[in-house]
Design an enzyme around this catalytic site. Structure first.
Site, PDB file in Angstrom:
ATOM      1  N   HIS A 141      -2.541  50.101 116.065  1.00 20.08           N
ATOM      2  CA  HIS A 141      -3.966  49.785 115.926  1.00 20.08           C
ATOM      3  C   HIS A 141      -4.642  50.777 114.960  1.00 20.08           C
ATOM      4  CE1 HIS A 141      -3.830  46.734 118.931  1.00 20.08           C
ATOM      5  NE2 HIS A 141      -3.739  47.534 119.961  1.00 20.08           N
ATOM      6  N   ARG A 297      -6.556  36.246 128.399  1.00 19.57           N
ATOM      7  CA  ARG A 297      -7.844  35.949 129.047  1.00 19.57           C
ATOM      8  C   ARG A 297      -8.192  34.498 128.787  1.00 19.57           C
ATOM      9  NH1 ARG A 297     -13.437  36.331 128.213  1.00 19.57           N
ATOM     10  NH2 ARG A 297     -13.000  36.396 125.987  1.00 19.57           N
ATOM     11  N   GLY A 299      -8.120  33.140 125.157  1.00 24.23           N
ATOM     12  CA  GLY A 299      -7.349  32.724 123.985  1.00 24.23           C
ATOM     13  C   GLY A 299      -8.041  31.650 123.156  1.00 24.23           C
TER      14      GLY A 299
HETATM   15  P1  A3P Z   1      -9.574  36.735 124.590  1.00 24.95           P
HETATM   16  O1  A3P Z   1      -9.954  37.956 125.376  1.00 24.95           O
HETATM   17  O2  A3P Z   1     -10.674  36.261 123.693  1.00 24.95           O
HETATM   18  O3  A3P Z   1      -9.052  35.630 125.442  1.00 24.95           O
HETATM   19  P2  A3P Z   1      -4.640  41.555 121.680  1.00 24.95           P
HETATM   20  O4  A3P Z   1      -3.344  40.929 121.935  1.00 24.95           O
HETATM   21  O5  A3P Z   1      -4.818  42.074 120.279  1.00 24.95           O
HETATM   22  O6  A3P Z   1      -4.968  42.555 122.737  1.00 24.95           O
HETATM   23  O7  A3P Z   1      -5.727  40.382 121.776  1.00 24.95           O
HETATM   24  C1  A3P Z   1      -5.978  39.770 123.011  1.00 24.95           C
HETATM   25  C2  A3P Z   1      -6.671  38.462 122.752  1.00 24.95           C
HETATM   26  O8  A3P Z   1      -5.714  37.498 122.293  1.00 24.95           O
HETATM   27  C3  A3P Z   1      -7.259  37.899 124.038  1.00 24.95           C
HETATM   28  O9  A3P Z   1      -8.378  37.138 123.624  1.00 24.95           O
HETATM   29  C4  A3P Z   1      -6.111  37.047 124.539  1.00 24.95           C
HETATM   30  O10 A3P Z   1      -6.486  36.076 125.474  1.00 24.95           O
HETATM   31  C5  A3P Z   1      -5.627  36.430 123.238  1.00 24.95           C
HETATM   32  N1  A3P Z   1      -4.237  35.975 123.296  1.00 24.95           N
HETATM   33  C6  A3P Z   1      -3.185  36.562 123.906  1.00 24.95           C
HETATM   34  N2  A3P Z   1      -2.082  35.842 123.736  1.00 24.95           N
HETATM   35  C7  A3P Z   1      -2.425  34.771 122.994  1.00 24.95           C
HETATM   36  C8  A3P Z   1      -1.701  33.638 122.501  1.00 24.95           C
HETATM   37  N3  A3P Z   1      -0.411  33.482 122.750  1.00 24.95           N
HETATM   38  N4  A3P Z   1      -2.382  32.723 121.774  1.00 24.95           N
HETATM   39  C9  A3P Z   1      -3.697  32.864 121.530  1.00 24.95           C
HETATM   40  N5  A3P Z   1      -4.444  33.906 121.968  1.00 24.95           N
HETATM   41  C10 A3P Z   1      -3.807  34.850 122.698  1.00 24.95           C
END
Ligand code: A3P
Length: 334
Positions: A141, A297, A299
């Site tokens: 990150h 959460r 997505g």
């Molecule tokens: P939301 O909180 O808006 O749902 P990171 O992986 O960088 O921590 O980002 C997390 C975000 O990506 C969260 O967004 C999560 O729900 C979403 N996310 C995780 N897996 C995913 C997938 N396979 N496809 C789409 N979104 C995904």
């Protein structure tokens, strides 16, 4: 286990001295750097223009001292909550598609976080990276400018997302991780901090710009992706990823529907509903444990509409337009 598994005898002693020097430098930085309010921890520290928590600051010092760059390394870089988990699953399953069958896949029994390590976790020297075979995948990150210069020889996949969705996602995520000894961070407070750029690994716009500029300088080294394009056209992105990682999808694989299998395996619905991602924790560094289900959460694109007023939306859009002006980056303030 020794902290430096690849070192022995005098080498180890020498490195212990170096390690102690890093600890001293870290202590000094914590006492002298400008402080801001943290979302998870009490404070963030402004280090070379970016806000880091105390542990990630230490991880950055360790990274600069110990990381051995290899041109075959492929680094997944992202601002937190921009789709890292999704990309981890996609990159791992695309690169290793000969190793696992889609009916009995590694990801059925292991979380996406376990596929490859973060460079920002404080336990960095405890991980013996020499055991990974090329091309090795890592995630980070850290903004591009916070990474060791030698990493310009590595390839990067950068994923970014609408900052309004990032803000909402990050607030939900960090609220769960926030120390119970601290007062909760309200959404309004998080919004204000985000607009000031004060959030872990931020400012958001400087983070995006650091990779965007690097991608303009070396387009063949950085694949710049957006969460939204991945949502809309996953098959296009998976083919791009396969090409970029040096393992293009063959005609035969196209006929067998491999791209569709990868997308289905890594889809939000599939990953979120796997038993392995519903229970237990993923560990990052020595101290941070995150409930696996916390990475899944909603997505969706546009959940910010359930949290931000018109005025808040206009303020973030205005900041982004001003910061990205003239950069060539568009489509972030819709
Ligand atoms: P939301 O909180 O808006 O749902 P990171 O992986 O960088 O921590 O980002 C997390 C975000 O990506 C969260 O967004 C999560 O729900 C979403 N996310 C995780 N897996 C995913 C997938 N396979 N496809 C789409 N979104 C995904």
């Amino acid at each position: 286990m020794s902290i430096f598994p690849s070192l022995t005898g005098s080498e180890y002693e020498e490195d212990e001295v170096q390690y102690n020097q890093i600890c001293e430098k870290h202590k000094h930085l914590l006492e002298t750097l400008p402080k801001g309010r943290g979302w998870r921890t009490q404070h963030l520290y402004n280090y070379n223009g970016f806000w880091l928590g105390p542990m990630t600051l230490n991880a950055n010092l360790l990274l600069h001292t110990y990381f051995k760059c290899e041109p075959t390394n492929i680094i997944l870089a992202s601002f937190m909550k921009s789709g890292t988990t999704w990309l981890k699953a996609l990159m791992f399953s695309t690169l290793n598609r000969d190793r696992y069958s889609f009916s009995n896949h590694y990801l059925h029994n292991n979380s996406p976080q376990s596929t490859f390590p973060y460079l920002d976790a404080e336990s960095y020297p405890m991980t013996d990276f020499t055991t990974f075979s090329a091309p090795r995948l890592f995630a980070t990150h850290f903004a591009r400018t916070l990474l060791p210069a030698c990493m310009s020889s590595c390839k990067f996949v950068y994923v970014c997302r609408d900052p309004k969705d990032v803000l909402v996602s990050k607030w939900h995520f960090m609220s769960k991780l926030r120390s119970k000894d601290l007062p909760p961070l309200s959404f309004d407070e998080a919004f204000e901090l985000f607009c000031l750029g004060v959030s872990e690994f931020g400012p958001f716009w400087e983070h995006v710009l650091s990779y965007w500029r690097a991608s303009l300088e070396s387009p063949d080294k950085i694949l710049f992706l957006r969460y939204e394009e991945l949502k809309k056209q996953p098959e296009v992105v998976v083919r791009k990823l396969a090409d970029f990682m040096g393992k293009p999808i063959t005609m035969e694989e196209e006929k067998k529907g491999v791209v569709g299998e990868i997308i289905k395996l890594c889809s939000f619905e599939n990953l979120r509903n796997l038993e392995i991602n519903k229970k237990g924790v993923d560990k990052f560094g020595k101290l941070v444990e995150v409930e696996k289900q916390g990475f899944f959460r909603k997505g969706e694109i546009g959940d910010w509409k359930n949290h931000l007023s018109e005025e808040m939306k206009d303020r973030i859009n205005g900041i982004i337009e001003q910061k990205f002006l003239g950069s060539g980056l568009i489509g972030f303030s819709e």
